[in-house]
Design an enzyme around this catalytic site. Sequence first.
Site, PDB file in Angstrom:
ATOM      1  CG  ASP A   1      28.974  34.291  45.165  1.00 20.58           C
ATOM      2  OD1 ASP A   1      30.127  33.856  44.954  1.00 20.58           O
ATOM      3  OD2 ASP A   1      28.678  34.947  46.172  1.00 20.58           O
TER       4      ASP A   1
ATOM      5  CG  ASP B   1      26.797  45.857  50.889  1.00 21.67           C
ATOM      6  OD1 ASP B   1      27.249  44.744  51.265  1.00 21.67           O
ATOM      7  OD2 ASP B   1      26.388  46.050  49.733  1.00 21.67           O
TER       8      ASP B   1
ATOM      9  CG  HIS C   1      27.293  41.623  50.001  1.00 20.53           C
ATOM     10  ND1 HIS C   1      27.972  42.777  49.680  1.00 20.53           N
ATOM     11  CD2 HIS C   1      28.147  40.607  49.695  1.00 20.53           C
ATOM     12  CE1 HIS C   1      29.164  42.472  49.207  1.00 20.53           C
ATOM     13  NE2 HIS C   1      29.302  41.153  49.215  1.00 20.53           N
TER      14      HIS C   1
ATOM     15  CD  GLU D   1      25.392  43.896  46.527  1.00 23.60           C
ATOM     16  OE1 GLU D   1      25.586  44.054  47.750  1.00 23.60           O
ATOM     17  OE2 GLU D   1      26.263  44.131  45.671  1.00 23.60           O
TER      18      GLU D   1
END
Length: 259
Positions: A66, A135, A137, A142
């Site tokens: 990314d 979380d 990801h 996400e």
Amino acid sequence: MEVVILPGSRQIGKLAADAVEALILRKPDAVLGLATGSSPLPVYDELAARHERGLDFSAAHAFALDEYVGLAPGHPQSYREVIRREFSSRVNIRPENVHTPDGSAADIQAECRAYEDRMRTVGGVDLQILGVGTDGHIGFNEPGSSLASRTRIKTLIEQTRRDNARFFASLAEVPHHVVTQGLGTILEARHVLLIATGAQKAPAVRDFVEGPVAAICPASVLQFHPHATILVDEAAASSLKLADFYRHTHDHKPSWQGL
């Protein structure tokens, strides 16, 4: 999915580097998928040490997971620069063989398509290194991401921005948008190697390893992967119900099976 529980990040770095080294020796032009963040740093340190002892990356390719959108070229926290600083400048991989999405492209959608094309052109990713967010990801997919998603632009949730603020001077400097490989893209890697350390990652590890496959925990999609290796320390493994079984399995694993 194979879960390996190790004492700490040093042992994780060595075992992950074993997998990379075995791949490079077997296939010198292997394609590596590279993650950023804190989790893979012990792996890159170990690979740099092994390069000093003769491990040759000159024919390999590497693709970053990314990149932030909007950071100036050369910004110290752009993932292009992080990959250069932490990995590619420390081994003999050719600069032109290290690929990162262009977060400053005028046409982000076209850049995303082109990035996927570049991965396909070299035969796809052989081994993808991953971390996992608090979380759940992976990459910057996400919660709520499509489990079949491809490389695209994403908006970061505030928890991720707060988690990443430690790399910037302030939270205000953390971009709101990123380009990330999608979950469907990640699943096409032939071997996925995910690293998680620290008690703060324990809920996410529990949810994606032993919970249901669901978009609310994007890493849970790895339950569908035929060759996913999860390397965790004791703290990150502390919420796993089957931790003793995972330890027993690894301790009694046949030597010919590999990682």
